[in-house]
Design an enzyme around this catalytic site. Structure first.
Site, PDB file in Angstrom:
ATOM      1  N   ILE A  12      -3.594 -14.617 -15.174  1.00 11.67           N
ATOM      2  CA  ILE A  12      -3.638 -15.048 -16.548  1.00 11.67           C
ATOM      3  C   ILE A  12      -4.047 -16.323 -16.653  1.00 11.67           C
ATOM      4  CG2 ILE A  12      -1.463 -16.196 -16.823  1.00 11.67           C
ATOM      5  CD1 ILE A  12      -2.592 -13.387 -18.972  1.00 11.67           C
ATOM      6  N   ARG A  41      -4.098 -24.250  -5.237  1.00  7.31           N
ATOM      7  CA  ARG A  41      -2.774 -23.940  -6.031  1.00  7.31           C
ATOM      8  C   ARG A  41      -1.216 -24.365  -5.386  1.00  7.31           C
ATOM      9  NH1 ARG A  41      -1.382 -20.444 -10.410  1.00  7.31           N
ATOM     10  NH2 ARG A  41       0.629 -19.379  -9.983  1.00  7.31           N
ATOM     11  N   ILE A  75       4.316 -22.480 -13.793  1.00  6.72           N
ATOM     12  CA  ILE A  75       2.910 -22.244 -13.402  1.00  6.72           C
ATOM     13  C   ILE A  75       2.655 -20.809 -13.755  1.00  6.72           C
ATOM     14  CG2 ILE A  75       3.369 -22.097 -11.108  1.00  6.72           C
ATOM     15  CD1 ILE A  75       0.396 -23.359 -10.744  1.00  6.72           C
ATOM     16  N   SER A  76       1.516 -20.507 -14.716  1.00  5.78           N
ATOM     17  CA  SER A  76       1.297 -19.130 -14.803  1.00  5.78           C
ATOM     18  C   SER A  76       0.661 -18.426 -13.637  1.00  5.78           C
ATOM     19  CB  SER A  76       0.166 -19.185 -15.981  1.00  5.78           C
ATOM     20  OG  SER A  76       0.690 -19.572 -17.204  1.00  5.78           O
ATOM     21  N   GLN A  77       0.821 -17.019 -13.674  1.00  6.47           N
ATOM     22  CA  GLN A  77       0.360 -16.357 -12.826  1.00  6.47           C
ATOM     23  C   GLN A  77      -1.245 -16.549 -12.440  1.00  6.47           C
ATOM     24  OE1 GLN A  77       0.662 -12.070 -14.942  1.00  6.47           O
ATOM     25  NE2 GLN A  77       0.260 -11.815 -12.930  1.00  6.47           N
TER      26      GLN A  77
END
Length: 236
Positions: free
Chosen positions: A84, A53, A79-81
Protein backbone atom coordinates in the site's frame (compact mmCIF):
# COMPACT_ATOMS: atom_id res chain seq x y z
CA UNK A 1 2.04 23.55 14.97
CA UNK A 2 5.47 22.37 16.16
CA UNK A 3 8.29 21.61 13.75
CA UNK A 4 10.76 18.81 14.42
CA UNK A 5 13.96 19.20 12.39
CA UNK A 6 15.87 16.38 10.69
CA UNK A 7 19.33 16.10 9.18
CA UNK A 8 21.22 15.29 5.91
CA UNK A 9 19.72 12.81 3.39
CA UNK A 10 21.41 9.46 3.05
CA UNK A 11 21.04 5.82 4.08
CA UNK A 12 24.32 4.88 5.78
CA UNK A 13 25.38 1.21 5.83
CA UNK A 14 25.25 -0.47 9.21
CA UNK A 15 27.57 -3.11 10.61
CA UNK A 16 24.64 -5.29 11.56
CA UNK A 17 24.84 -9.05 11.32
CA UNK A 18 21.32 -9.07 9.91
CA UNK A 19 21.95 -6.45 7.22
CA UNK A 20 22.56 -8.99 4.46
CA UNK A 21 19.41 -10.93 5.39
CA UNK A 22 17.32 -7.75 5.43
CA UNK A 23 18.70 -6.85 1.98
CA UNK A 24 17.53 -10.24 0.69
CA UNK A 25 14.12 -9.70 2.25
CA UNK A 26 13.85 -6.24 0.66
CA UNK A 27 14.60 -7.70 -2.76
CA UNK A 28 11.98 -10.42 -2.24
CA UNK A 29 9.46 -7.81 -1.10
CA UNK A 30 9.97 -5.79 -4.26
CA UNK A 31 9.55 -8.83 -6.50
CA UNK A 32 6.76 -10.71 -4.74
CA UNK A 33 4.72 -7.97 -3.07
CA UNK A 34 5.16 -5.07 -5.49
CA UNK A 35 6.03 -6.11 -9.05
CA UNK A 36 3.67 -9.08 -9.04
CA UNK A 37 0.83 -6.80 -7.92
CA UNK A 38 1.41 -4.27 -10.65
CA UNK A 39 3.77 -1.71 -9.13
CA UNK A 40 6.30 -1.08 -11.90
CA UNK A 41 7.35 2.56 -11.36
CA UNK A 42 11.15 2.32 -11.37
CA UNK A 43 11.60 5.28 -9.02
CA UNK A 44 9.18 3.87 -6.46
CA UNK A 45 10.78 0.43 -6.62
CA UNK A 46 14.22 1.99 -6.16
CA UNK A 47 13.00 3.97 -3.15
CA UNK A 48 11.43 0.88 -1.60
CA UNK A 49 14.74 -0.91 -2.08
CA UNK A 50 16.79 1.93 -0.61
CA UNK A 51 14.83 2.61 2.59
CA UNK A 52 15.60 0.11 5.34
CA UNK A 53 12.15 -0.73 6.64
CA UNK A 54 13.59 -2.63 9.62
CA UNK A 55 14.81 0.71 11.01
CA UNK A 56 11.23 2.01 11.24
CA UNK A 57 9.58 -0.76 13.25
CA UNK A 58 9.91 -1.52 16.98
CA UNK A 59 12.76 -3.88 17.83
CA UNK A 60 10.42 -6.73 18.62
CA UNK A 61 9.04 -6.58 15.08
CA UNK A 62 12.32 -6.17 13.14
CA UNK A 63 12.29 -9.81 12.05
CA UNK A 64 8.83 -9.19 10.57
CA UNK A 65 9.71 -5.87 8.89
CA UNK A 66 9.15 -7.16 5.34
CA UNK A 67 5.98 -9.13 5.94
CA UNK A 68 3.09 -8.47 3.58
CA UNK A 69 1.11 -6.81 6.38
CA UNK A 70 0.91 -3.68 8.55
CA UNK A 71 2.76 -3.81 11.87
CA UNK A 72 2.13 -2.04 15.21
CA UNK A 73 4.34 0.97 16.01
CA UNK A 74 2.72 2.02 19.28
CA UNK A 75 -0.14 4.29 20.39
CA UNK A 76 -2.60 2.20 18.38
CA UNK A 77 -0.91 3.12 15.10
CA UNK A 78 0.67 0.96 12.40
CA UNK A 79 3.26 1.05 9.65
CA UNK A 80 1.36 0.28 6.44
CA UNK A 81 2.07 -2.89 4.49
CA UNK A 82 4.78 -2.39 1.82
CA UNK A 83 2.34 -2.79 -1.08
CA UNK A 84 0.00 0.00 0.00
CA UNK A 85 2.97 2.34 0.63
CA UNK A 86 4.28 1.65 -2.87
CA UNK A 87 0.87 1.83 -4.59
CA UNK A 88 -0.06 5.16 -2.99
CA UNK A 89 3.36 6.62 -3.77
CA UNK A 90 3.27 5.44 -7.39
CA UNK A 91 -0.19 7.00 -7.88
CA UNK A 92 1.27 10.45 -7.18
CA UNK A 93 3.60 10.22 -10.22
CA UNK A 94 6.41 12.14 -8.55
CA UNK A 95 9.26 13.43 -10.72
CA UNK A 96 11.67 14.77 -8.11
CA UNK A 97 10.67 18.46 -8.15
CA UNK A 98 7.53 18.33 -6.04
CA UNK A 99 6.66 19.77 -2.65
CA UNK A 100 4.73 17.01 -0.88
CA UNK A 101 2.71 16.80 2.34
CA UNK A 102 2.12 13.54 4.16
CA UNK A 103 -0.64 13.37 6.78
CA UNK A 104 0.04 10.79 9.49
CA UNK A 105 3.81 10.53 9.98
CA UNK A 106 3.66 7.50 12.25
CA UNK A 107 7.15 6.00 12.33
CA UNK A 108 8.39 8.07 9.37
CA UNK A 109 8.69 5.24 6.81
CA UNK A 110 6.31 6.69 4.21
CA UNK A 111 7.99 10.10 4.50
CA UNK A 112 11.38 8.46 3.92
CA UNK A 113 10.08 6.79 0.76
CA UNK A 114 8.62 10.08 -0.50
CA UNK A 115 11.91 11.90 0.16
CA UNK A 116 13.61 9.76 -2.50
CA UNK A 117 11.09 10.96 -5.08
CA UNK A 118 10.22 14.58 -4.18
CA UNK A 119 12.16 17.80 -3.65
CA UNK A 120 10.85 18.39 -0.13
CA UNK A 121 8.49 16.50 2.18
CA UNK A 122 6.42 18.01 4.99
CA UNK A 123 4.83 15.40 7.25
CA UNK A 124 2.29 15.98 10.02
CA UNK A 125 1.67 13.77 13.05
CA UNK A 126 -0.95 14.60 15.69
CA UNK A 127 0.65 12.49 18.43
CA UNK A 128 3.61 14.35 19.91
CA UNK A 129 5.49 11.23 21.01
CA UNK A 130 5.27 9.66 17.56
CA UNK A 131 6.24 12.97 15.91
CA UNK A 132 9.27 13.32 18.15
CA UNK A 133 10.43 9.74 17.71
CA UNK A 134 9.93 9.86 13.93
CA UNK A 135 11.91 13.10 13.70
CA UNK A 136 14.72 11.57 15.72
CA UNK A 137 14.72 8.43 13.60
CA UNK A 138 14.77 10.37 10.35
CA UNK A 139 17.60 12.54 11.68
CA UNK A 140 19.60 9.48 12.70
CA UNK A 141 19.10 7.91 9.28
CA UNK A 142 19.99 11.19 7.59
CA UNK A 143 16.88 12.58 5.86
CA UNK A 144 17.39 16.32 5.47
CA UNK A 145 14.53 16.96 3.06
CA UNK A 146 11.85 15.69 5.47
CA UNK A 147 10.33 18.20 7.92
CA UNK A 148 8.20 16.73 10.72
CA UNK A 149 5.37 18.84 12.18
CA UNK A 150 3.14 18.02 15.15
CA UNK A 151 -0.47 19.12 14.82
CA UNK A 152 -3.88 18.44 13.27
CA UNK A 153 -3.15 16.93 9.86
CA UNK A 154 -6.70 17.51 8.62
CA UNK A 155 -5.88 21.24 8.53
CA UNK A 156 -2.84 20.71 6.33
CA UNK A 157 -0.16 23.41 6.31
CA UNK A 158 -1.85 26.48 4.84
CA UNK A 159 1.17 28.68 5.56
CA UNK A 160 3.30 26.54 3.23
CA UNK A 161 0.69 25.78 0.54
CA UNK A 162 0.18 25.11 -2.30
CA UNK A 163 1.51 21.57 -2.65
CA UNK A 164 2.08 19.38 -5.68
CA UNK A 165 0.98 16.23 -3.88
CA UNK A 166 -0.66 15.23 -0.60
CA UNK A 167 -0.70 11.69 0.78
CA UNK A 168 -2.93 10.82 3.73
CA UNK A 169 -1.99 7.68 5.66
CA UNK A 170 -5.17 7.45 7.79
CA UNK A 171 -8.84 7.11 6.88
CA UNK A 172 -11.16 10.12 6.96
CA UNK A 173 -14.99 10.02 6.94
CA UNK A 174 -14.93 12.48 4.01
CA UNK A 175 -12.23 14.36 2.11
CA UNK A 176 -10.93 17.19 4.35
CA UNK A 177 -11.63 20.43 2.49
CA UNK A 178 -8.38 22.17 3.61
CA UNK A 179 -6.33 19.46 1.94
CA UNK A 180 -8.14 19.85 -1.39
CA UNK A 181 -7.83 23.63 -1.23
CA UNK A 182 -4.09 23.43 -0.55
CA UNK A 183 -3.40 21.52 -3.77
CA UNK A 184 -1.62 23.39 -6.54
CA UNK A 185 -3.19 23.36 -10.00
CA UNK A 186 -2.44 19.89 -11.30
CA UNK A 187 -1.77 18.69 -7.75
CA UNK A 188 -2.69 15.19 -6.64
CA UNK A 189 -4.26 14.02 -3.37
CA UNK A 190 -4.51 10.38 -2.34
CA UNK A 191 -6.32 9.25 0.78
CA UNK A 192 -8.51 6.49 2.24
CA UNK A 193 -12.12 7.45 2.96
CA UNK A 194 -14.67 5.46 4.94
CA UNK A 195 -15.54 4.00 8.32
CA UNK A 196 -13.75 1.55 10.56
CA UNK A 197 -14.48 -1.51 8.41
CA UNK A 198 -15.08 -0.31 4.84
CA UNK A 199 -12.74 2.16 3.19
CA UNK A 200 -11.80 3.12 -0.35
CA UNK A 201 -8.57 4.65 -1.56
CA UNK A 202 -9.39 7.84 -3.50
CA UNK A 203 -7.22 9.70 -6.00
CA UNK A 204 -8.07 13.38 -6.52
CA UNK A 205 -6.46 15.69 -9.07
CA UNK A 206 -7.02 19.43 -9.18
CA UNK A 207 -7.67 21.30 -12.44
CA UNK A 208 -8.31 24.96 -11.64
CA UNK A 209 -11.42 24.99 -9.48
CA UNK A 210 -12.53 21.47 -10.39
CA UNK A 211 -11.40 18.18 -8.87
CA UNK A 212 -11.26 14.91 -10.77
CA UNK A 213 -11.85 11.96 -8.42
CA UNK A 214 -11.48 8.24 -8.95
CA UNK A 215 -11.50 5.20 -6.69
CA UNK A 216 -8.37 3.05 -6.69
CA UNK A 217 -9.11 0.07 -4.45
CA UNK A 218 -10.49 -1.11 -1.13
CA UNK A 219 -8.19 -0.60 1.84
CA UNK A 220 -8.05 -0.46 5.63
CA UNK A 221 -6.28 2.26 7.63
CA UNK A 222 -6.36 3.59 11.17
CA UNK A 223 -8.80 6.55 11.57
CA UNK A 224 -7.72 10.11 10.82
CA UNK A 225 -8.45 12.11 13.96
CA UNK A 226 -8.87 15.87 13.66
CA UNK A 227 -11.18 18.80 13.00
CA UNK A 228 -12.00 17.60 9.46
CA UNK A 229 -11.60 13.91 10.34
CA UNK A 230 -12.98 11.76 13.12
CA UNK A 231 -13.47 13.43 16.49
CA UNK A 232 -12.86 10.00 18.04
CA UNK A 233 -12.21 6.56 16.49
CA UNK A 234 -15.34 5.18 14.76
CA UNK A 235 -17.02 2.19 16.38
CA UNK A 236 -16.06 -1.19 14.97
Amino acid sequence: MRLFRTNQLGDPLREDSGEAEFAVQRAEMIEKQLRRRGVHDSGVLAAMGAVQREEFVPKEFRVRAYEDAPLPIGEGQTISQPYIVAAMTAALHLTGNERVVEIGTGCGYQAAILSHLARIVFTIESRSELASSAAGRLERLGYKTVHVHCGDGTLGLSELAPFDAILVAAAAPTVPEPLRSQLADGGRLILPVGGAENQELLYIERHGNSFETRTMEACRFVPLIGYYGWKEPPAR
